[in-house]
Motif scaffolding. Structure first.
Motif, short mmCIF file in Angstrom:
data_model
loop_
_atom_site.label_atom_id
_atom_site.label_comp_id
_atom_site.label_asym_id
_atom_site.label_seq_id
_atom_site.Cartn_x
_atom_site.Cartn_y
_atom_site.Cartn_z
N GLN A 1 1.07 4.11 -3.03
CA GLN A 1 0.85 5.54 -2.82
C GLN A 1 2.02 6.38 -3.30
N LEU A 2 3.23 5.86 -3.21
CA LEU A 2 4.41 6.65 -3.54
C LEU A 2 4.87 6.52 -4.98
N MET A 3 4.60 5.37 -5.58
CA MET A 3 5.18 5.10 -6.89
C MET A 3 4.25 5.48 -8.03
N PRO A 4 4.78 6.17 -8.99
CA PRO A 4 3.96 6.51 -10.15
C PRO A 4 3.82 5.29 -11.07
N MET A 5 2.90 5.37 -11.98
CA MET A 5 2.71 4.28 -12.93
C MET A 5 3.78 4.28 -14.02
N ASN A 6 4.51 5.38 -14.17
CA ASN A 6 5.62 5.41 -15.13
C ASN A 6 6.74 6.27 -14.57
N ALA A 7 7.91 6.16 -15.18
CA ALA A 7 9.11 6.82 -14.64
C ALA A 7 9.02 8.34 -14.64
N SER A 8 8.17 8.92 -15.45
CA SER A 8 8.10 10.38 -15.51
C SER A 8 7.08 10.98 -14.55
N GLY A 9 6.40 10.16 -13.78
CA GLY A 9 5.34 10.67 -12.91
C GLY A 9 5.69 10.79 -11.44
N TRP A 10 6.98 10.79 -11.09
CA TRP A 10 7.37 10.86 -9.68
C TRP A 10 6.93 12.18 -9.06
N GLN A 11 6.38 12.11 -7.86
CA GLN A 11 6.01 13.29 -7.08
C GLN A 11 7.12 13.48 -6.04
N ASP B 1 8.17 15.64 -3.71
CA ASP B 1 7.92 15.94 -2.30
C ASP B 1 7.27 14.77 -1.58
N GLU B 2 6.29 14.13 -2.22
CA GLU B 2 5.62 12.98 -1.60
C GLU B 2 6.58 11.82 -1.42
N LEU B 3 7.40 11.58 -2.43
CA LEU B 3 8.38 10.49 -2.35
C LEU B 3 9.37 10.75 -1.22
N LEU B 4 9.90 11.94 -1.16
CA LEU B 4 10.87 12.30 -0.13
C LEU B 4 10.25 12.18 1.26
N SER B 5 9.04 12.65 1.41
CA SER B 5 8.34 12.55 2.68
C SER B 5 8.12 11.09 3.08
N GLY B 6 7.70 10.28 2.13
CA GLY B 6 7.48 8.86 2.40
C GLY B 6 8.75 8.14 2.80
N LEU B 7 9.85 8.47 2.14
CA LEU B 7 11.14 7.86 2.47
C LEU B 7 11.60 8.27 3.87
N LYS B 8 11.44 9.54 4.19
CA LYS B 8 11.82 10.03 5.52
C LYS B 8 10.96 9.38 6.60
N GLN B 9 9.68 9.22 6.32
CA GLN B 9 8.79 8.57 7.28
C GLN B 9 9.22 7.13 7.53
N LYS B 10 9.63 6.43 6.48
CA LYS B 10 10.07 5.05 6.63
C LYS B 10 11.35 4.99 7.46
N VAL B 11 12.26 5.94 7.27
CA VAL B 11 13.49 5.99 8.08
C VAL B 11 13.14 6.18 9.55
N GLU B 12 12.16 7.05 9.84
CA GLU B 12 11.72 7.26 11.23
C GLU B 12 11.13 5.98 11.80
N GLU B 13 10.32 5.28 11.03
CA GLU B 13 9.73 4.02 11.49
C GLU B 13 10.81 2.99 11.79
N ILE B 14 11.84 2.94 10.96
CA ILE B 14 12.95 2.00 11.16
C ILE B 14 13.70 2.36 12.45
N ALA B 15 13.89 3.66 12.71
CA ALA B 15 14.57 4.09 13.93
C ALA B 15 13.80 3.65 15.17
N GLU C 1 0.84 -1.21 0.00
CA GLU C 1 0.00 0.00 0.00
C GLU C 1 0.87 1.25 0.00
N GLU C 2 1.94 1.26 0.79
CA GLU C 2 2.85 2.40 0.80
C GLU C 2 3.50 2.59 -0.57
N ILE C 3 3.88 1.48 -1.18
CA ILE C 3 4.49 1.55 -2.51
C ILE C 3 3.48 2.10 -3.51
#
Length: 146
Positions: free
Chosen positions: A65-75, A77-91, A61-63
């Motif tokens: 929400q974060l992943m676009p359907m193609n390589a040119s559709g990356w968001q 700010d959303e991607l960066l936020s999601g990655l940072k959130q995962k780092v916090e969860e890992i900590a 589900e997280e993937i």
């Protein structure tokens, strides 16, 4: 490319690829007249991103929400936020695991240091009482006040 070829180059089972498709993680593809799926070449890249994200601890589900359907559709700010959130969860998880490890090491030490004359049940009760007194067994940061 057909699903068998995609499975071979991606290292994933065809059933997993179909699952990702039905889950909306990869583009649904039209079937040819012969019934075969025909995947775009960039599908291999998308599958690599999905499996790498899962290995890093992201849920499907997280993937999704974060992943676009193609390589040119990356968001960005959303991607960066999601990655940072995962780092916090890992900590937080690392902290919990360190706490659990410390608890287990205390129990192991208590068992190894059991006096010869003491029965195992008596030692176990003494360990349980000691752990309670020290606030062990509670979540990190919630130790009993002495």
């Amino acid at each position: 490319m057909r699903i068998g070829e995609l499975a071979k180059i991606s290292g994933l089972a065809p059933s997993r690829i179909r699952f990702y498709e039905s889950s909306g993680l990869i583009k649904s593809v039209e079937r040819k007249a012969n019934g075969y799926r025909d995947y775009a070449p960039d599908t291999k890249w998308v599958l690599e991103v999905i499996t790498a994200a899962q290995a890093a601890g992201f849920s499907l589900e997280e993937i999704r929400q974060l992943m676009p359907m193609n390589a040119s559709g990356w968001q960005h700010d959303e991607l960066l936020s999601g990655l940072k959130q995962k780092v916090e969860e890992i900590a937080v998880l690392q902290q919990r695991l360190a706490h659990n490890k410390a608890q287990l090491l205390l129990v192991i030490k208590g068992i190894e240091d059991k006096p010869e004359s003491m029965a195992c049940a008596e030692n176990a009760q003494m360990l349980i009482n000691r752990l309670r007194e020290e606030g062990i067994g509670k979540a990190p940061g919630k130790r009993a006040v002495r």
